[in-house]
Scaffold this motif. Sequence first.
Motif, short mmCIF file in Angstrom:
data_model
loop_
_atom_site.label_atom_id
_atom_site.label_comp_id
_atom_site.label_asym_id
_atom_site.label_seq_id
_atom_site.Cartn_x
_atom_site.Cartn_y
_atom_site.Cartn_z
N PRO A 344 0.81 -1.22 0.00
CA PRO A 344 0.00 0.00 0.00
C PRO A 344 0.84 1.27 0.00
CG PRO A 344 -0.87 -1.59 1.57
CD PRO A 344 0.45 -2.14 1.09
N ARG A 371 -4.35 2.18 0.66
CA ARG A 371 -5.15 1.10 1.23
C ARG A 371 -4.68 -0.24 0.68
NH1 ARG A 371 -10.88 3.08 -1.31
NH2 ARG A 371 -10.12 3.72 -3.35
N LYS A 372 -5.13 -1.27 1.31
CA LYS A 372 -4.60 -2.58 0.96
C LYS A 372 -5.17 -3.06 -0.37
CE LYS A 372 -7.98 -4.85 3.88
NZ LYS A 372 -8.16 -5.63 5.09
N LYS A 375 -8.95 -3.56 -1.27
CA LYS A 375 -9.70 -2.31 -1.46
C LYS A 375 -9.33 -1.63 -2.77
CE LYS A 375 -12.04 -2.27 2.35
NZ LYS A 375 -13.51 -2.40 2.31
#
Length: 443
Positions: A344, A371-372, A375
């Motif tokens: 990320p 975000r990871k 997502k």
Amino acid sequence: MPAFRAPRGTRDLLPQDQLALGRLRALGEELAQRYGYHPIATPLFEQVAVFERGIGEVTDVIEKELFLLAPREEDGERWALRPEPTAGIVRAYVQHGMQTWPQPVKLTMTAEMFRYDRPQAGRYRSFWQFDVEAIGDPGPAVDAEIIELASRFYRRAGIKAFTILLNSIGDAACRPAYVAELTAYYREHVGELPPLERSRLERNALRILDSKDESIAALNAAAPKVTDRLCDACAAHFAAVREHLDALEVAYTLEPRLVRGLDYYTRTAFEIFPAGAMGQQSALGGGGRYDGLVELLGGRPTPGIGFGLGLDRVLLALREQEGGAGAIDAPEPTPVGVVVGSDPADTVTRLRVATDLRAAGLAARAELGQRKLGKQLEAAARDGAHFAVILGDELASGNVQLRDLEAGTQRAVALADLARELQRASISHRHGLAADRPEAMSD
RNA sequence: GUGGCCUUAGCUCAAUCGGCAGAGCAUCGGAUUGUGGCUCCGAAGGUUACGGGUUCAAGCCCCGUAGGCCACCCCA
């Protein structure tokens, strides 16, 4: 409620609106160009006198709807935002000596107009018009050409049913006598006139004619008609306009009580309405001939004709007829690829890869948030992207994963080949989609 | 510019007689540390358009203002 909001009668065109409006603008520009009209832009504001002289001081547009600008100095010029495009374009025609250009001078402009009116649905203080003007041609053929152009615009925009109301309101040779006769007629029946119509009697009797007041419907029906009082030249002109329209198979409805709200009109006058919505704020456009306007604004006597089409209202009508968003609201093209990554924090690599794809001519987006991966992919899918470029550990050996988001399949691709691979994949992808994509605005 | 109706979360709407401001959608996060749209869980989001008044108590009643809409007017 937020502390600030768009001024009364104005609104923000959010992406979907701006996109749809852009399609109408592009359609107008394309058609105008095809018909031989050249683009022009005039200032958003002019000296008040340009509008007063051109449009006429005893009109609603001037008397109560002019959007006046507050001058900074007491003896400064008085300015107003343009309520319509014709006066400014004709002012430019005179100023730049366009009478020395090959005649007629055919000009087009799509721009925002301003009227300080009480807002209502379809009636805004700032609105868009697609406008064309042919200056220097007395007609009648160009009258028909312009009406046919308007008609084609609506058809191609997707308006399924509309009505063109057509009339001739005479010229300097015959209209004064007609107005005098009409005034005399209403004066005899002054007792039957409602207050509003009575106040118009001596100022502009023509206006009484298109009153919607039921109580004087019979009176209006029995009133002398302009078309019965045209001088020979105007009558011949009007007949020829109709003959040309018939030859072009443009349907129209004769409306002897049609008078236009701007004083500069002579002879040919027309307004376009969606079928079945002939009142209120629904007029989709209108126009007419203005053979005296160039002279009024200081030029040599020169005939002219033009129209203005209300793009906001065309949009309203299109959404109305579709019962919501229609073909005009087709979605924006989606990015071909979105670059996502398993780390990320590594926005540097994601942005660099996306930048390379863009440099190669592809529509690409990078996930720049931290975000990871899950997502990131979720956002890419909802973005409508066709492909995701996934950066992970393989990067060490110069590879990335190219994932087809619709098929749910992916394969390893060398970073060096990414642009080429994505290009090829997106072409076959687009071909596959072409079948179910509606042709929005076709002839 | 005239008359009327309306205004509660970003959107669509609830809120009993004047008695604790809520839901769905959307957003963000978690379930799920390298794999998406579904699902489940959670969070955030409100000066009830604004300003006064009445009342123990006002989203609700009264007055004013603003904005939107409807009919006029006018047009695009």
